[in-house]
Design a protein around this motif. Structure first.
Motif, PDB file in Angstrom:
ATOM      1  N   ASN A   1       0.846  -1.205   0.000  1.00 46.90           N
ATOM      2  CA  ASN A   1       0.000   0.000   0.000  1.00 46.90           C
ATOM      3  C   ASN A   1       0.875   1.246   0.000  1.00 46.90           C
ATOM      4  O   ASN A   1       1.046   1.916   0.998  1.00 46.90           O
TER       5      ASN A   1
ATOM      6  N   ASP B   1      -2.995   1.507  -6.253  1.00 44.48           N
ATOM      7  CA  ASP B   1      -2.746   0.142  -5.799  1.00 44.48           C
ATOM      8  C   ASP B   1      -3.853  -0.787  -6.280  1.00 44.48           C
ATOM      9  O   ASP B   1      -4.773  -0.363  -6.976  1.00 44.48           O
TER      10      ASP B   1
ATOM     11  N   ASN C   1      -5.747  -2.826  -1.039  1.00 42.97           N
ATOM     12  CA  ASN C   1      -5.041  -1.546  -0.937  1.00 42.97           C
ATOM     13  C   ASN C   1      -5.719  -0.455  -1.746  1.00 42.97           C
ATOM     14  O   ASN C   1      -5.393   0.722  -1.601  1.00 42.97           O
TER      15      ASN C   1
ATOM     16  N   GLY D   1      -5.650  -0.740   2.904  1.00 42.54           N
ATOM     17  CA  GLY D   1      -4.322  -1.279   3.216  1.00 42.54           C
ATOM     18  C   GLY D   1      -4.047  -1.255   4.715  1.00 42.54           C
ATOM     19  O   GLY D   1      -4.799  -0.683   5.488  1.00 42.54           O
TER      20      GLY D   1
ATOM     21  N   SER E   1      -3.533   1.942   6.577  1.00 45.37           N
ATOM     22  CA  SER E   1      -4.275   2.540   5.468  1.00 45.37           C
ATOM     23  C   SER E   1      -3.781   3.949   5.193  1.00 45.37           C
ATOM     24  O   SER E   1      -3.183   4.592   6.055  1.00 45.37           O
TER      25      SER E   1
END
Ligand SMILES: *[C@@H]1O[C@H](CO)[C@@H](O)[C@H](O)[C@H]1NC(C)=O
Ligand SMILES: *[C@@H]1O[C@H](CO)[C@@H](O)[C@H](O)[C@H]1NC(C)=O
Ligand SMILES: *[C@@H]1O[C@H](CO)[C@@H](O)[C@H](O)[C@H]1NC(C)=O
Length: 666
Positions: free
Chosen positions: A427, A462, A466, A519, A522
């Motif tokens: 990510n 991504d 992700n 992700g 994140s």
């Protein structure tokens, strides 16, 4: 009441008669006009009031007590306010909002009924024209238009014709088409749209090998204030045309070939490719002219040029070579130079035969051929080194899995190893909004709670979790987020109005839209939404006083006095004209006193007898009113004998049409 004086001559008497004319219900209520035109804005809110002129009734009392009714309808009611007994203010009240698109003109009948028995009625027609508000966005007849075009389609080719309609009126109905954006991004300029007709044409050339599916977001925006817009998408599938010739490239050549080279010795490695797809991309390879060499497919699109026959007939080799060694390795996206992947060639034992001389197959050199030179083979150690930063997004974009295919060549003896390097995603890309701030205009009042405003979502380079985005809106009582999942790639994000806006309270709302990917950890991206509330004409002009006292206005006083005087004058003239023909027997009300002289000159007495009679108003010729004089006995005196002699005015009976008399003004 009419006041009469009745004179009897012999003997001289005066009777005072008061004639009261009572009212009967002979006048129906009358409206100022038989028809009234009203214009009411479609955006008027329920409860809006519109003053109406009431009817008038010439009768008095209960015969002039008016009540009003409206013909049955679902939008309007009547409100009658009595400020005092005589004055009633009449209002049309909107009970349910209007919709011009459903009923543009309402025709109602307003009836006034008086309180007489039987009652009389008067009517007027109310013609209510509903003025248009821009409350309808243009609507496309399809939400998705699917089309297919050959990639060879010429510039100017018609891609699709989109069609929207707007049920509003005037400029609120006029709209223009535009292309908002395209997926994949950056191909918007390839298309042009006719803003009037909605025809989308090619402004360039398509390339199936580049983009197979174009998705265009089309918007139709009307010219109302505030403008409203509708959306649709056009999905253009590009069909392949065999427009690419196969390409052949020699990746490695091992020349000269020794005379004792065994059959099957790889002489060259070729790679053949065709950028077309399907049958157009399938290639067939052969060696021409006929020679001791033949082609062997090793890997998709890769061929080895091998020795088919021994060049030296005395040494007929018995083994051929074509061995596939495949290994898959996983490399994390973003891995830098320091990462090392050890690749051990793991040579198979050489097959028995004349070639067995080389029992110690020490790889003299390794050559790597990667799609993109991010991987190197380090010399004789056989290590595969990731030589530069790998970026999965750069290498493969959104496609998964992201595999790098390498062919590793061991020179002595000549061997080929196929290595598949899969780059996995981390990510490392935050969600990105196309713009950091988006301005929206929303009309107060006419925009109802529940209205949706499409928002452009963020994109995340991504893949997989992700790139799974979730959205959050900064807390606001007027808005929430609504999104429907169309498919995993595109979720339609929209802003939902949860509570009516009022520009007079909050003119601008600032919201922050946050996109968070799935992700671990994140990443987030934000966009600011600036919502300007457009003014609707929802406030009527307000007087600072609801009642203006007339006394403060000299001109009003003068006007009222003038009108009152005129009215009085008219009443006097009317009275005069009514009583004129009866002047012979009756003297109208007034300060004159009627006195009759007898011939001897002595003033006779005047006795008053009053009687009240009631005559119904509207009584015609056939109605009779009996009046009996009922004389009292004459008083004694000299005048009684010589009543008819002398030079004084001769008195005639009451019935006589002409009674001479003296009028004395005191
Ligand atoms: C009302 O409108 C009609 C046409 O819609 C017109 O003919 C008529 O004269 C109007 N009446 C008034 C009183 O304005
Ligand atoms: C669009 O659709 C409407 C009704 O669906 C139709 O009347 C109109 O002719 C269409 N316009 C075009 C350009 O086809
Ligand atoms: C929408 O309008 C286009 C253009 O007029 C027309 O070709 C198409 O058939 C219409 N679609 C529907 C569902 O009516």
């Amino acid at each position: 009441a009419l006041r009469l004086e009745v004179l009897v001559e012999r003997p001289l008497r005066v009777f005072h008669v008061e004639l009261e004319v009572t009212d009967i219900n002979d006048n129906a209520p009358i409206f100022p006009a038989a028809r009234k035109n009203l214009s009411i804005a479609e955006s008027s809110v329920a409860g809006s009031r519109f003053p109406l002129e009431g009817a008038s009734d010439a009768d008095i009392g209960a015969n002039a007590q008016l009540s009003y009714t409206l013909s049955p309808n679902e939008h309007f009611t009547l409100d009658v306010k009595s400020s005092d007994e005589n004055r009633k203010s009449l209002f049309l009240v909107l009970s349910k909002p209007l919709d011009r698109e459903t009923i543009p003109v309402h025709r109602l009948v307003l009836t006034a009924t008086d309180g007489g028995r039987p009652s009389l009625t008067g009517t007027t027609e109310l013609v209510i024209s509903v003025l248009d508000a821009n409350d309808n966005a243009p609507q496309f007849n399809q939400s998705v238009y699917k089309v297919q075009l050959l990639e060879s389609a010429a510039e100017g080719t018609l891609v699709a014709r989109v069609n929207a309609t707007d049920p509003d009126e005037g400029t609120n109905k006029e709209f223009s088409y535009s292309i908002l954006n395209s997926v994949p991004l950056g191909h918007k300029d390839l298309f042009t749209i006719n803003t009037k007709t909605g025809e989308i044409r090619l402004g360039g050339t398509l390339d199936f090998e580049g983009v197979r599916l174009h998705e265009l977001q089309i918007e139709a925006t009307d010219k109302g204030t505030p403008p409203l817009s509708g959306h649709c998408s056009v999905e253009l599938e590009v069909l392949d045309v065999n427009d690419n010739a196969p390409e052949v490239s020699v990746t490695s050549l091992s020349v000269p070939v020794p005379e004792d080279a065994s059959v099957g010795t790889v002489v060259a490695l070729l790679s053949v490719s065709d950028r077309d797809s399907g049958a157009n991309g399938r290639v067939r390879c052969w060696v021409w002219p006929a020679s001791p060499f033949g082609l062997e497919a090793t890997f998709s699109g890769s061929y080895s040029l091998v020795l088919r026959e021994a060049l030296d007939r005395d040494e007929v080799g018995s083994w051929s070579y074509s061995q596939r060694h495949s290994r898959s390795l996983c490399v994390a996206d973003g891995a830098g130079k320091s990462d090392l992947m050890v690749f051990s060639p793991n040579f198979p034992p050489p097959p028995p035969g004349p070639a067995a001389k080389d029992t110690q197959p020490e790889p003299s050199a390794l050559l790597g051929t990667g799609r993109r030179a991010s991987v190197e083979v380090s010399g004789a150690s056989g290590a595969l080194v990731v030589s530069s930063r790998l970026d999965r997004e750069e290498l493969c974009g959104k496609s998964a899995p992201c595999a790098l295919r390498l062919e590793v060549l061991v020179e002595r003896p000549l061997r080929v190893f196929h290595v598949e390097l899969e780059v996995t995603d981390i990510n490392d890309n935050a969600p990105i909004f196309r713009v950091t701030e988006e301005a929206l205009n929303i009309a107060e009042l006419t925009t109802l709670p529940g209205s949706r405003f499409p928002l452009e979502g963020a994109s995340d380079a991504d893949i997989g979790a992700n790139a799974q985005l979730s959205y959050r809106l900064s807390p606001n009582e007027h808005f929430s987020l609504g999104h429907q999942e169309n498919n995993e790639q595109s979720a339609t994000l929209s802003l939902v109005l949860t509570k009516s806006l009022d520009r007079e309270t909050i003119p601008v709302h600032r919201l922050v839209l946050t996109a968070t990917d799935g992700g671990r950890p994140s990443l987030t991206g934000t966009m600011e939404l600036v919502i300007s509330v457009l003014d609707a004409n929802d406030n009527a002009p307000q007087f600072n006083q609801s009642v203006y006292k007339a006394a403060t206005n000299v001109w009003l006083v003068v006007a009222i006095c003038a009108v009152s005087s005129l009215f009085l004058l008219a009443v006097v003239l009317y009275g005069a004209s009514r009583w004129a023909p009866r002047a012979a027997v009756l003297s109208g009300p007034g300060p004159t006193t009627l006195v009759c002289a007898s011939e001897v000159g002595s003033w006779s007495y005047s006795q008053r007898h009053s009687r009240s009679l009631c005559v119904a108003d509207g009584a015609g010729k056939s109605d009779l009113m009996v009046f009996s004089p009922n004389f009292p006995p004459p008083p004694p005196g000299p005048a009684a004998e010589n009543g008819s002699a002398g030079k004084g005015p001769s008195l005639s009976p009451l019935a006589s049409s002409l009674i001479p008399y003296y009028r004395l003004y005191v």
